[in-house]
Design a protein around this motif. Structure first.
Motif, PDB file in Angstrom:
ATOM      1  N   SER A 197       0.728  -1.338   0.117  1.00  0.00           N
ATOM      2  CA  SER A 197      -0.033   0.052  -0.056  1.00  0.00           C
ATOM      3  C   SER A 197       0.940   1.282  -0.038  1.00  0.00           C
ATOM      4  O   SER A 197       1.750   1.329   0.820  1.00  0.00           O
ATOM      5  CB  SER A 197      -1.044  -0.077   1.168  1.00  0.00           C
ATOM      6  OG  SER A 197      -1.721  -1.141   1.314  1.00  0.00           O
ATOM      7  N   VAL A 198       0.696   2.181  -0.874  1.00  0.00           N
ATOM      8  CA  VAL A 198       1.328   3.673  -1.075  1.00  0.00           C
ATOM      9  C   VAL A 198       0.289   4.641  -0.964  1.00  0.00           C
ATOM     10  O   VAL A 198      -0.946   4.263  -1.216  1.00  0.00           O
ATOM     11  CB  VAL A 198       2.018   3.666  -2.413  1.00  0.00           C
ATOM     12  CG1 VAL A 198       3.324   2.445  -2.226  1.00  0.00           C
ATOM     13  CG2 VAL A 198       1.285   3.141  -3.521  1.00  0.00           C
ATOM     14  N   SER A 199       0.838   5.804  -0.635  1.00  0.00           N
ATOM     15  CA  SER A 199      -0.097   6.938  -0.464  1.00  0.00           C
ATOM     16  C   SER A 199       0.832   8.103  -0.460  1.00  0.00           C
ATOM     17  O   SER A 199       2.123   8.103  -0.317  1.00  0.00           O
ATOM     18  CB  SER A 199      -0.781   6.714   1.077  1.00  0.00           C
ATOM     19  OG  SER A 199      -1.782   7.934   1.094  1.00  0.00           O
ATOM     20  N   LEU A 220       9.708  -3.999  -0.205  1.00  0.00           N
ATOM     21  CA  LEU A 220       9.876  -2.622  -0.005  1.00  0.00           C
ATOM     22  C   LEU A 220      10.550  -1.614  -1.127  1.00  0.00           C
ATOM     23  O   LEU A 220      10.511  -0.415  -1.048  1.00  0.00           O
ATOM     24  CB  LEU A 220      10.598  -2.572   1.239  1.00  0.00           C
ATOM     25  CG  LEU A 220       9.727  -3.072   2.490  1.00  0.00           C
ATOM     26  CD1 LEU A 220      10.554  -3.320   3.718  1.00  0.00           C
ATOM     27  CD2 LEU A 220       8.689  -1.994   2.705  1.00  0.00           C
ATOM     28  N   ARG A 221      11.172  -2.372  -1.866  1.00  0.00           N
ATOM     29  CA  ARG A 221      12.034  -1.773  -2.856  1.00  0.00           C
ATOM     30  C   ARG A 221      11.317  -1.601  -4.215  1.00  0.00           C
ATOM     31  O   ARG A 221      11.652  -0.648  -5.139  1.00  0.00           O
ATOM     32  CB  ARG A 221      13.166  -2.474  -3.307  1.00  0.00           C
ATOM     33  CG  ARG A 221      14.580  -2.486  -2.377  1.00  0.00           C
ATOM     34  CD  ARG A 221      15.643  -2.963  -2.652  1.00  0.00           C
ATOM     35  NE  ARG A 221      15.945  -4.131  -3.682  1.00  0.00           N
ATOM     36  CZ  ARG A 221      16.123  -5.388  -3.251  1.00  0.00           C
ATOM     37  NH1 ARG A 221      16.725  -5.570  -2.183  1.00  0.00           N
ATOM     38  NH2 ARG A 221      16.220  -5.939  -4.528  1.00  0.00           N
ATOM     39  N   LEU A 222      10.213  -2.228  -4.423  1.00  0.00           N
ATOM     40  CA  LEU A 222       9.468  -2.279  -5.632  1.00  0.00           C
ATOM     41  C   LEU A 222       9.011  -0.719  -6.014  1.00  0.00           C
ATOM     42  O   LEU A 222       9.534  -0.408  -7.259  1.00  0.00           O
ATOM     43  CB  LEU A 222       8.359  -3.206  -5.563  1.00  0.00           C
ATOM     44  CG  LEU A 222       7.407  -3.036  -6.799  1.00  0.00           C
ATOM     45  CD1 LEU A 222       8.067  -3.920  -7.672  1.00  0.00           C
ATOM     46  CD2 LEU A 222       6.110  -3.677  -6.418  1.00  0.00           C
ATOM     47  N   TRP A 223       8.310  -0.026  -5.237  1.00  0.00           N
ATOM     48  CA  TRP A 223       7.838   1.264  -5.472  1.00  0.00           C
ATOM     49  C   TRP A 223       9.138   2.032  -5.945  1.00  0.00           C
ATOM     50  O   TRP A 223       8.968   2.770  -7.216  1.00  0.00           O
ATOM     51  CB  TRP A 223       7.232   1.981  -4.648  1.00  0.00           C
ATOM     52  CG  TRP A 223       6.461   3.033  -4.819  1.00  0.00           C
ATOM     53  CD1 TRP A 223       6.752   4.234  -4.600  1.00  0.00           C
ATOM     54  CD2 TRP A 223       5.022   3.132  -5.589  1.00  0.00           C
ATOM     55  NE1 TRP A 223       5.749   5.354  -5.143  1.00  0.00           N
ATOM     56  CE2 TRP A 223       4.681   4.340  -5.753  1.00  0.00           C
ATOM     57  CE3 TRP A 223       4.169   1.963  -6.278  1.00  0.00           C
ATOM     58  CZ2 TRP A 223       3.720   4.945  -6.310  1.00  0.00           C
ATOM     59  CZ3 TRP A 223       2.942   2.345  -6.712  1.00  0.00           C
ATOM     60  CH2 TRP A 223       2.641   3.921  -6.963  1.00  0.00           C
ATOM     61  N   GLY A 224       9.921   2.398  -5.220  1.00  0.00           N
ATOM     62  CA  GLY A 224      11.241   3.214  -5.432  1.00  0.00           C
ATOM     63  C   GLY A 224      11.869   2.792  -6.703  1.00  0.00           C
ATOM     64  O   GLY A 224      12.275   3.657  -7.624  1.00  0.00           O
ATOM     65  N   GLU A 225      12.058   1.697  -6.808  1.00  0.00           N
ATOM     66  CA  GLU A 225      12.994   1.066  -7.881  1.00  0.00           C
ATOM     67  C   GLU A 225      12.096   1.512  -9.175  1.00  0.00           C
ATOM     68  O   GLU A 225      12.860   1.650 -10.235  1.00  0.00           O
ATOM     69  CB  GLU A 225      13.589  -0.335  -7.857  1.00  0.00           C
ATOM     70  CG  GLU A 225      14.454  -0.643  -7.084  1.00  0.00           C
ATOM     71  CD  GLU A 225      15.075  -2.194  -6.911  1.00  0.00           C
ATOM     72  OE1 GLU A 225      14.068  -2.955  -7.445  1.00  0.00           O
ATOM     73  OE2 GLU A 225      15.849  -2.382  -6.016  1.00  0.00           O
ATOM     74  N   ALA A 268       8.509   3.904 -14.433  1.00  0.00           N
ATOM     75  CA  ALA A 268       7.074   3.723 -14.940  1.00  0.00           C
ATOM     76  C   ALA A 268       6.342   5.157 -14.449  1.00  0.00           C
ATOM     77  O   ALA A 268       5.281   5.111 -14.606  1.00  0.00           O
ATOM     78  CB  ALA A 268       6.637   2.840 -13.707  1.00  0.00           C
ATOM     79  N   LYS A 269       7.157   6.148 -14.109  1.00  0.00           N
ATOM     80  CA  LYS A 269       6.702   7.371 -13.872  1.00  0.00           C
ATOM     81  C   LYS A 269       5.631   7.274 -12.798  1.00  0.00           C
ATOM     82  O   LYS A 269       4.599   8.039 -12.763  1.00  0.00           O
ATOM     83  CB  LYS A 269       6.116   8.166 -15.322  1.00  0.00           C
ATOM     84  CG  LYS A 269       7.350   8.403 -16.135  1.00  0.00           C
ATOM     85  CD  LYS A 269       6.753   9.298 -17.388  1.00  0.00           C
ATOM     86  CE  LYS A 269       7.928   9.474 -18.404  1.00  0.00           C
ATOM     87  NZ  LYS A 269       8.282   8.372 -19.091  1.00  0.00           N
ATOM     88  N   LEU A 270       5.849   6.775 -11.732  1.00  0.00           N
ATOM     89  CA  LEU A 270       5.039   6.769 -10.497  1.00  0.00           C
ATOM     90  C   LEU A 270       5.113   7.850  -9.599  1.00  0.00           C
ATOM     91  O   LEU A 270       6.324   8.453  -9.589  1.00  0.00           O
ATOM     92  CB  LEU A 270       5.342   5.465  -9.661  1.00  0.00           C
ATOM     93  CG  LEU A 270       5.060   4.060 -10.689  1.00  0.00           C
ATOM     94  CD1 LEU A 270       5.815   2.810  -9.537  1.00  0.00           C
ATOM     95  CD2 LEU A 270       3.766   3.744 -10.584  1.00  0.00           C
TER      96      LEU A 270
END
Length: 173
Positions: free
Chosen positions: A70-72, A124-129, A134-136
């Motif tokens: 979950s991200v916010s 835990l690294r997925l979003w940052g990497e 992916a321009k998240l």
């Protein structure tokens, strides 16, 4: 004294023959891990072979983990967020489903790892990497659940776990 490249063998061949004989005579050894059959694997490795169960043990050490990340963060345009999550799904093939709103998202997928610690570290690294590729949005991780495959299946059969990831893909809340 002759000079040459570091590690290069002399032209005479005498030293290379000696080196080859020393290499052939050197026995490979293995460290006993304390498991039953460990000495058998060491004996097989000592004669230059591999243990019959070596590949099976490698597969056993790697397991599947169900990840819910979950991200916010600050609100962003839904079209940009959807495009980024779709790119993440393309880049990370085991992504099952993503749900999103303009200020938060939830990503569910399977990860292959040796143990829970490794699976959590990868999650835990997925979003940052993938943030730049992916321009998240620059959101922070606010939740993480990592469960093994058996627990996931048990939850589903008992009816109290997360619903199976259907439909697969990127969807708004």
């Amino acid at each position: 004294m002759r000079r040459g490249r570091p590690g290069a063998e002399p032209r005479g061949g005498g030293a290379s023959r000696t080196r080859r004989i020393m290499t052939e005579e050197r026995a490979l050894t293995s460290v006993d891990t304390g498991e039953q059959g460990g000495s058998e694997a060491a004996e097989v490795a000592a004669v230059g072979g591999t243990a019959m169960g070596g590949a099976a043990r490698e597969r056993e050490t790697s397991r599947l983990w169900h990840i819910t990340l979950s991200v916010s963060g600050p609100a962003v345009a839904l079209s940009d967020l959807r495009r980024g999550l779709e790119q993440l799904a393309y880049d990370h093939p085991f992504l099952l489903t993503s749900r999103y709103a303009n200020d938060h998202a939830e990503i569910r997928y399977w990860e292959e790892a040796r143990d829970l610690h490794d699976a959590a570290a990868l999650a835990l690294r997925l979003w940052g990497e993938h943030r730049s590729t992916a321009k998240l949005p620059p959101w922070e991780i606010v939740g993480l659940e990592v469960i093994n495959r058996e627990t996931y299946r048990h939850r589903i059969t008992e009816g109290y776990g997360p619903a199976p990831a259907t439909p697969v893909g990127v969807h708004p809340y």
